[in-house]
Design an enzyme around this catalytic site. Structure first.
Site, PDB file in Angstrom:
ATOM      1  N   HIS A 105       4.424   6.730  11.698  1.00  0.00           N
ATOM      2  CA  HIS A 105       4.065   6.501  10.300  1.00  0.00           C
ATOM      3  C   HIS A 105       3.153   7.671   9.929  1.00  0.00           C
ATOM      4  O   HIS A 105       1.945   7.529   9.839  1.00  0.00           O
ATOM      5  CB  HIS A 105       3.339   5.153  10.175  1.00  0.00           C
ATOM      6  CG  HIS A 105       3.090   4.704   8.758  1.00  0.00           C
ATOM      7  ND1 HIS A 105       3.313   5.510   7.658  1.00  0.00           N
ATOM      8  CD2 HIS A 105       2.630   3.531   8.262  1.00  0.00           C
ATOM      9  CE1 HIS A 105       2.999   4.842   6.563  1.00  0.00           C
ATOM     10  NE2 HIS A 105       2.586   3.642   6.894  1.00  0.00           N
ATOM     11  N   LYS A 139      25.434  -6.180   0.995  1.00  0.00           N
ATOM     12  CA  LYS A 139      26.895  -6.318   0.944  1.00  0.00           C
ATOM     13  C   LYS A 139      27.552  -5.625   2.130  1.00  0.00           C
ATOM     14  O   LYS A 139      28.773  -5.546   2.208  1.00  0.00           O
ATOM     15  CB  LYS A 139      27.434  -5.696  -0.348  1.00  0.00           C
ATOM     16  CG  LYS A 139      26.942  -6.383  -1.607  1.00  0.00           C
ATOM     17  CD  LYS A 139      27.533  -5.706  -2.829  1.00  0.00           C
ATOM     18  CE  LYS A 139      26.911  -6.200  -4.118  1.00  0.00           C
ATOM     19  NZ  LYS A 139      27.244  -5.330  -5.241  1.00  0.00           N
ATOM     20  N   ARG A 176      11.154   3.749   4.482  1.00  0.00           N
ATOM     21  CA  ARG A 176      10.614   2.892   5.531  1.00  0.00           C
ATOM     22  C   ARG A 176      11.762   2.054   6.082  1.00  0.00           C
ATOM     23  O   ARG A 176      12.565   1.522   5.309  1.00  0.00           O
ATOM     24  CB  ARG A 176       9.529   1.977   4.978  1.00  0.00           C
ATOM     25  CG  ARG A 176       9.189   0.856   5.965  1.00  0.00           C
ATOM     26  CD  ARG A 176       7.947   0.140   5.625  1.00  0.00           C
ATOM     27  NE  ARG A 176       6.789   1.009   5.775  1.00  0.00           N
ATOM     28  CZ  ARG A 176       5.533   0.580   5.610  1.00  0.00           C
ATOM     29  NH1 ARG A 176       5.301  -0.663   5.275  1.00  0.00           N
ATOM     30  NH2 ARG A 176       4.532   1.412   5.767  1.00  0.00           N
ATOM     31  N   ARG A 207       0.802  -1.211   0.000  1.00  0.00           N
ATOM     32  CA  ARG A 207       0.000   0.000   0.000  1.00  0.00           C
ATOM     33  C   ARG A 207       0.841   1.269   0.000  1.00  0.00           C
ATOM     34  O   ARG A 207       0.732   2.110  -0.870  1.00  0.00           O
ATOM     35  CB  ARG A 207      -0.862   0.032   1.253  1.00  0.00           C
ATOM     36  CG  ARG A 207      -2.327   0.026   1.049  1.00  0.00           C
ATOM     37  CD  ARG A 207      -2.969  -0.309   2.385  1.00  0.00           C
ATOM     38  NE  ARG A 207      -2.291  -1.486   2.937  1.00  0.00           N
ATOM     39  CZ  ARG A 207      -2.615  -2.723   2.596  1.00  0.00           C
ATOM     40  NH1 ARG A 207      -3.620  -2.953   1.791  1.00  0.00           N
ATOM     41  NH2 ARG A 207      -1.947  -3.743   3.078  1.00  0.00           N
ATOM     42  N   THR A 208       1.687   1.393   1.017  1.00  0.00           N
ATOM     43  CA  THR A 208       2.407   2.654   1.193  1.00  0.00           C
ATOM     44  C   THR A 208       3.335   2.919   0.009  1.00  0.00           C
ATOM     45  O   THR A 208       3.384   4.033  -0.499  1.00  0.00           O
ATOM     46  CB  THR A 208       3.197   2.637   2.519  1.00  0.00           C
ATOM     47  OG1 THR A 208       2.301   2.276   3.566  1.00  0.00           O
ATOM     48  CG2 THR A 208       3.784   3.983   2.820  1.00  0.00           C
TER      49      THR A 208
END
Lengths: 187, 308
Positions: B137, B87, B109, B59-60
């Protein structure tokens, strides 16, 4: 920037007459009012568009669809401005495709606002024709744009400012020409 | 109205009421763009938005990507598993390298609280927090508030109950800050093991009685029970959670007649919310998703000039 009022160009009666004449010219040029749609540019263009739509209704008994356009998102100077403009709503709730659209603004100056409005309109559909109506044309175009209907042509210098005041926003109907006060005189 | 003064959007805790209102009002103006035949405006033409997602998201990420594209920005997606992070490159180094490619906005995020704040200090680009650990959020809370305002006409004076795993929820924290700043009364509800320590420092009421949380509420914001939490023995079983705290038609009988049912998604049907509630007449879950796009367009627009 500080401005000093220099002269009144139109009073309430003058604005009324100019809009009535513009309305008659729109009807004369386009004949079939039912094909028309009218879109005003925020803020004062939207109120002028509403007044013209009302006049068309009074004269022809036809209610034409009315839209409001906010051109902020289409400006070409967003990165140049010192403060970020507030984005207001665009409300065009009818299909403009195939319609004759009358675009309305208060003052025609550089033509950049109209360029934004044309780009925005075309994102909404493909009108048959777009015509431009303005209350004041003050000259100094920076783009190849002209108005189809003009309330009053006012030759101005770049030091001057045209201030259109409408009852809906400003509580009074008048158009004044203002002069920039010299920064040195101010202090 | 005031102007936006920040380079980044990291959380709602640090924003004023007026700034939150500015975002919501700007979002209202952007909503119409997604209904046009050509769903695009040229506002962010030539700007580059990087979507930097260290945690899974549908969604986001999709919402931010579409928001950026509808503003004519170019977007690049980076996920942790396919990038040089595996890495051993540090977050800061990866970000500095991306910035060296002249990007304008980084949407991030991350599973660690505070990661976007670290990034925002390290780079000149604007940073938008798309969820950091258990912290905030902000765009989710903004879209929740936008939806409440759209449906109820106001936020001030409303009673909002947030039900579920409050302890691990960044959505809950952002909602608490945003809603209380705008004058709503917030109650949080869940099993004691899922209510965080220190909740008394937040301006909320706490209850462990789901009936009480439902009874006076104008809005129920139901949070996802993260399935992995069961392993950490915070509650005995999903079935038991569903029985005690899952919102179903039976429990909704206590609710006010026009209650709004919200959920940030993804939903676990039959756990925190029953299918008949999720798909029922009071549910605005999909409208939240629609509004999320408008809110993210507004946020991208506002931060795009770095708070000039």
């Amino acid at each position: 920037m500080v401005f000093r009022e220099k002269a009144k160009i139109l009073d309430e009666e003058g604005i009324k007459r100019a809009l009535l004449r513009i309305t008659h010219e729109i009807l004369e040029k386009n004949k079939v009012a039912s094909e028309l749609g009218i879109v005003g540019i925020r803020t004062r263009g939207a109120h002028l568009a509403q007044r013209i739509a009302k006049l068309i209704d009074e004269i022809e008994r036809v209610i034409i669809p009315l839209g409001i356009l906010d051109i902020t998102l289409y400006r070409d100077d967003l990165t140049l401005l010192s403060t970020q403009p507030i984005v207001h709503k665009t409300e065009i709730d009818f299909d403009i495709t195939g319609k004759k659209i009358i675009l309305v603004d208060d003052v025609l100056f550089t033509g950049r606002t109209v360029r934004c409005a044309l780009d925005a309109l075309i994102d909404f559909g493909r009108p048959k024709i777009i015509q431009l109506a303005v209350l004041i044309d003050r000259g100094h175009r920076e783009l190849p744009i002209r108005a189809d209907y003009v309330g009053k042509n006012v030759p101005t210098s770049l030091k001057e400012n045209i201030n259109v005041k409408l009852k809906e926003v400003d509580g009074i109907d008048e158009v004044v020409i203002e002069e920039k006060i010299d920064a040195q005189l101010e202090t | 109205m005031l102007n936006w003064k920040h380079k980044d959007l990291l959380g709602l805790e640090e924003l004023s009421k007026e700034e939150i209102e500015l975002i919501l009002e700007t979002a209202d103006s952007f909503k119409e763009i997604s209904l046009r035949p050509i769903k695009k405006v040229p506002t962010l033409r030539g700007k580059t938005v990087v979507l930097f997602f260290f945690e899974p998201s549908t969604r986001t990420r999709t919402s931010f990507e579409l928001a950026a594209k509808r503003l004519s920005a170019d977007t690049v997606s980076i996920s942790a598993t396919t990038s040089s992070i595996v890495k051993g490159e540090t977050l800061k180094d990866t970000a500095k390298n991306i910035e060296a490619m002249k990007v304008d906005i980084i949407v991030m995020r991350h599973s660690s609280s505070g990661a976007p704040h670290l990034l925002a200090k390290a780079v000149e680009a604007s940073v938008i927090n798309a969820g950091d650990g258990c912290h905030e959020h902000p765009t989710q809370a903004l879209l929740d508030m936008f939806t409440i305002k759209e449906k109820k006409g106001r936020i001030s004076g409303l009673k909002v109950s947030i039900i579920g795993d409050i302890a691990h929820s960044r959505v809950a924290r952002s909602n608490i800050w945003g809603l209380t700043k705008l004058g709503a009364e917030v109650t949080v509800c869940g099993p004691p093991t899922l209510i965080p320590q220190g909740i008394e420092k937040f301006p909320v009421k706490v209850t462990y009685d789901v009936e009480e949380a439902i009874r006076d509420a104008d809005v129920l914001n139901i949070l996802r029970i993260q399935l992995e939490r069961q392993k950490s023995n915070l509650f005995p079983s999903l079935r038991e959670y569903a029985l005690n705290f899952g919102i179903d038609a039976e429990k909704l009988k206590f609710a006010k007649p026009e209650v709004l049912i919200m959920h940030p998604g993804p939903i676990n049907r039959g756990v925190e919310i029953s299918p008949e509630v999720a798909d029922g007449p009071y549910s605005v879950i999909l409208e939240q998703v629609t509004n999320g796009l408008a809110v993210r367009m507004a946020v991208l627009y506002l931060v795009s000039q770095g708070g000039k």
